[in-house]
Design a protein around this motif. Structure first.
Motif, PDB file in Angstrom:
ATOM      1  N   SER A  13      14.643 -14.356   7.815  1.00  0.00           N
ATOM      2  CA  SER A  13      13.720 -15.467   7.629  1.00  0.00           C
ATOM      3  C   SER A  13      13.206 -15.584   6.199  1.00  0.00           C
ATOM      4  N   LYS A  14      13.499 -14.589   5.342  1.00  0.00           N
ATOM      5  CA  LYS A  14      12.921 -14.573   3.996  1.00  0.00           C
ATOM      6  C   LYS A  14      13.993 -14.778   2.929  1.00  0.00           C
ATOM      7  N   VAL A  16      14.476 -14.935  -1.433  1.00  0.00           N
ATOM      8  CA  VAL A  16      13.912 -14.572  -2.738  1.00  0.00           C
ATOM      9  C   VAL A  16      14.651 -15.373  -3.807  1.00  0.00           C
ATOM     10  N   LEU A  58      15.596 -20.293   6.484  1.00  0.00           N
ATOM     11  CA  LEU A  58      14.769 -19.320   5.763  1.00  0.00           C
ATOM     12  C   LEU A  58      13.543 -20.043   5.222  1.00  0.00           C
ATOM     13  N   ASP A  60      10.472 -18.777   4.658  1.00  0.00           N
ATOM     14  CA  ASP A  60       9.529 -17.917   3.939  1.00  0.00           C
ATOM     15  C   ASP A  60      10.180 -17.604   2.590  1.00  0.00           C
ATOM     16  N   LEU A  62       9.965 -16.451  -1.417  1.00  0.00           N
ATOM     17  CA  LEU A  62       9.252 -15.750  -2.491  1.00  0.00           C
ATOM     18  C   LEU A  62       9.939 -16.074  -3.808  1.00  0.00           C
ATOM     19  N   HIS A 108       5.630 -18.326  -1.706  1.00  0.00           N
ATOM     20  CA  HIS A 108       4.878 -17.203  -2.255  1.00  0.00           C
ATOM     21  C   HIS A 108       5.383 -16.960  -3.679  1.00  0.00           C
ATOM     22  N   HIS A 128       6.937  -7.727  -0.441  1.00  0.00           N
ATOM     23  CA  HIS A 128       6.916  -8.915   0.424  1.00  0.00           C
ATOM     24  C   HIS A 128       7.975  -8.838   1.518  1.00  0.00           C
ATOM     25  N   VAL A 129       9.154  -8.373   1.155  1.00  0.00           N
ATOM     26  CA  VAL A 129      10.264  -8.340   2.108  1.00  0.00           C
ATOM     27  C   VAL A 129      10.100  -7.228   3.127  1.00  0.00           C
ATOM     28  N   GLU A 132      13.085  -5.768   6.125  1.00  0.00           N
ATOM     29  CA  GLU A 132      13.935  -6.789   6.731  1.00  0.00           C
ATOM     30  C   GLU A 132      15.088  -7.160   5.794  1.00  0.00           C
ATOM     31  N   PHE A 134      17.225  -9.859   3.774  1.00  0.00           N
ATOM     32  CA  PHE A 134      16.701 -11.051   3.106  1.00  0.00           C
ATOM     33  C   PHE A 134      17.788 -11.677   2.252  1.00  0.00           C
TER      34      PHE A 134
END
Length: 304
Positions: A13-14, A16, A58, A60, A62, A108, A128-129, A132, A134
């Protein structure tokens, strides 16, 4: 069982997005404007990248930023004064375009501080991660939304675990511009098993013509390796060096696979490719394409 999950590999879900670079190749335009905010037709390059992450599920995101990158945060924030002005004018189309960027994902931000390379930028995402898997998306590579590369990479990671990198076949004389992968075939025609990686090899030393492009889905064990990785080529901490260790030993963080991409990619990393990306995307726009293509044909004919 929840849809989109497997027992072994949870749904990613994240995302970068490293965006701390100085953009020196685009000076003086980037003296006061982040290179990620340079427009590609009528949207900043960075918005295409965030849209890609959101389209792959994704939501979320960062962003790794640095000094003078505040416009990135402002772009993905609400602008109530502008929205109010457009609303009073009854300009619903432009209002929707303004609101679109702030509704794409939960954003973020963290500052990289010292520009120590891509590997260091990715390491900044560790708090942050967490633990998980990513995704990492580089802003210089824009992937056409009609060719869902990232969604395919997420699918491969959920199937096999470990990490997944995006690969593209390039001419041998271009391989020195990229990280390069040594691979073995798998039953899936667009997926390969990666067993070695070399950062920007000469044509003679390259193990293949599979170049790494700017999309990664990473196992969180990459953070442990990056913390111990010494600066490599250019005095920077290279993400490729950490991925090489993961590929060499599956016990660390699972296997490394590559998705071979044969779709539409727009490189905005240098001035010439940036201009070509604008022309390509403008030609394919329904609202701009017909008139622009007509003018372009006329211009090219006259110049030739």
């Amino acid at each position: 069982m929840v849809t989109g999950m497997t027992q072994a590999h949870p749904r990613i879900s994240k995302a970068v997005i490293p965006a701390a670079g100085l953009g020196t190749r685009f000076l003086p335009a980037t003296k006061a404007t982040p290179k990620e905010m340079l427009p590609v037709v009528d949207k900043p390059a960075i918005q295409y990248v965030v849209e890609e992450a959101a389209s792959a599920g994704l939501d979320d995101v960062l962003m790794i930023t640095g000094r003078n990158k505040r416009p990135l945060e402002d772009h993905f924030d609400r602008n109530y004064e502008l929205e109010s002005a457009l609303q009073k004018k009854g300009d619903a189309d432009r209002l929707a375009k303004v609101q679109e960027s702030s509704d794409l994902a939960t954003m973020h931000y963290v500052r990289q501080g010292d520009p120590k390379g891509l590997g260091h930028a990715v390491l900044c995402a560790a708090p942050h991660v967490g633990h998980e898997p990513f995704a990492v998306l580089l802003g210089d590579d824009l992937i056409d939304p009609r060719d869902p590369l990232l969604a395919r990479m997420v699918q491969v990671q959920e199937q096999h675990g470990g990490s997944v990198i995006a690969l593209m076949e390039v001419a041998p004389e271009q391989i020195h511009l990229y990280g390069c992968a040594a691979v073995d075939a798998t039953p899936d025609s667009d997926v390969v098993k990666v067993h070695d990686l070399v950062e920007k090899p000469s044509a003679a030393d390259a193990p293949s013509n599979y170049a790494i492009i700017g999309r990664y889905v990473l196992d969180p064990h990459v953070f442990d390796i990056l913390r111990k990785t010494e600066p490599g080529r250019g005095g920077e901490i290279q993400l490729t060096d950490a991925l090489q260790q993961l590929a060499a030993d599956e016990k660390i963080g699972g296997p490394v696979h590559g998705v071979v991409f044969k779709g539409r990619r727009y490189d905005t990393g240098d001035r010439g490719d940036y201009l070509r990306a604008i022309v390509q995307l403008a030609c394919e726009r329904e609202d701009l394409g017909p008139d622009f293509r007509t003018w372009l044909r006329s211009y090219v004919t006259e110049e030739m």
